[in-house]
Design a protein around this motif. Sequence first.
Motif, mmCIF file in Angstrom:
data_model
loop_
_atom_site.group_PDB
_atom_site.id
_atom_site.type_symbol
_atom_site.label_atom_id
_atom_site.label_comp_id
_atom_site.label_asym_id
_atom_site.label_seq_id
_atom_site.Cartn_x
_atom_site.Cartn_y
_atom_site.Cartn_z
ATOM 1 N N ARG A 1 80.847 89.762 22.974
ATOM 2 C CA ARG A 1 79.665 89.947 22.128
ATOM 3 C C ARG A 1 79.921 89.440 20.713
ATOM 4 N N PHE A 2 81.133 89.660 20.189
ATOM 5 C CA PHE A 2 81.508 89.200 18.860
ATOM 6 C C PHE A 2 81.410 87.678 18.775
ATOM 7 N N ILE A 3 81.961 86.994 19.753
ATOM 8 C CA ILE A 3 81.919 85.530 19.759
ATOM 9 C C ILE A 3 80.485 85.031 19.800
ATOM 10 N N ILE A 4 79.639 85.645 20.613
ATOM 11 C CA ILE A 4 78.223 85.252 20.691
ATOM 12 C C ILE A 4 77.557 85.423 19.326
ATOM 13 N N VAL A 5 77.753 86.579 18.700
ATOM 14 C CA VAL A 5 77.146 86.848 17.389
ATOM 15 C C VAL A 5 77.662 85.866 16.346
ATOM 16 N N ILE A 6 78.965 85.654 16.320
ATOM 17 C CA ILE A 6 79.559 84.738 15.339
ATOM 18 C C ILE A 6 78.989 83.331 15.499
ATOM 19 N N LEU A 7 78.924 82.842 16.722
ATOM 20 C CA LEU A 7 78.413 81.483 16.942
ATOM 21 C C LEU A 7 76.942 81.352 16.557
ATOM 22 N N LEU A 8 76.139 82.337 16.923
ATOM 23 C CA LEU A 8 74.718 82.301 16.548
ATOM 24 C C LEU A 8 74.543 82.354 15.029
ATOM 25 N N CYS A 9 75.281 83.240 14.388
ATOM 26 C CA CYS A 9 75.204 83.354 12.925
ATOM 27 C C CYS A 9 75.692 82.074 12.259
ATOM 28 N N TYR A 10 76.787 81.539 12.750
ATOM 29 C CA TYR A 10 77.355 80.307 12.184
ATOM 30 C C TYR A 10 76.351 79.161 12.252
ATOM 31 N N CYS A 11 75.823 78.896 13.425
ATOM 32 C CA CYS A 11 74.882 77.777 13.593
ATOM 33 C C CYS A 11 73.636 77.971 12.736
ATOM 34 N N THR A 12 73.082 79.151 12.757
ATOM 35 C CA THR A 12 71.871 79.432 11.993
ATOM 36 C C THR A 12 72.111 79.333 10.493
ATOM 37 N N ALA A 13 73.144 80.008 10.011
ATOM 38 C CA ALA A 13 73.379 80.109 8.566
ATOM 39 C C ALA A 13 73.800 78.779 7.947
ATOM 40 N N TYR A 14 74.718 78.084 8.581
ATOM 41 C CA TYR A 14 75.209 76.854 7.962
ATOM 42 C C TYR A 14 74.226 75.693 8.122
#
Length: 145
Positions: free
Chosen positions: A70-83
């Motif tokens: 779940r952490f990896i999913i959240v991190i990847l979604l946040c990373y792509c969206t935010a950056y």
Amino acid sequence: MKHSFVRFLMVGVINTLVGLSVIYLLIHAAGATYWIATFLGNTVGACVSYVLNRMFTFKSSTPVAGSMIRFIIVILLCYCTAYYAGIQVVKWAFSAILPLPKEFAKDAAVLIGTGLYTVLNYGGQKRFVFNEKNSHGKAGSLTGE
């Protein structure tokens, strides 16, 4: 979970310093591209983040395997969206309202992306990653543990 956002911000300062140090080192010393530098810097910061947030921020007893996925999913979604948003805001701002030199654009995009990433990441970790209700086979669990 009282005051978890304050603890999250404290952990965030640590992993942000680590991650941004890697990002700026890669961009300025190694000549890495924006996407490679932000991805690698955030990967290092994410490792620090997972351990500290699990132990300190959320004091979670969720199974490591499930919470890690779940952490990896959240991190990847946040990373792509935010950056992605950081780059778009800077492109718009530098062309529309700020007559700033283009060499500041990449650094500004990193800072904007980092701020947005922090807010999105907290919500995802609190509600999805380290939420005890999601970790023991109840509705909403990805792993069925």
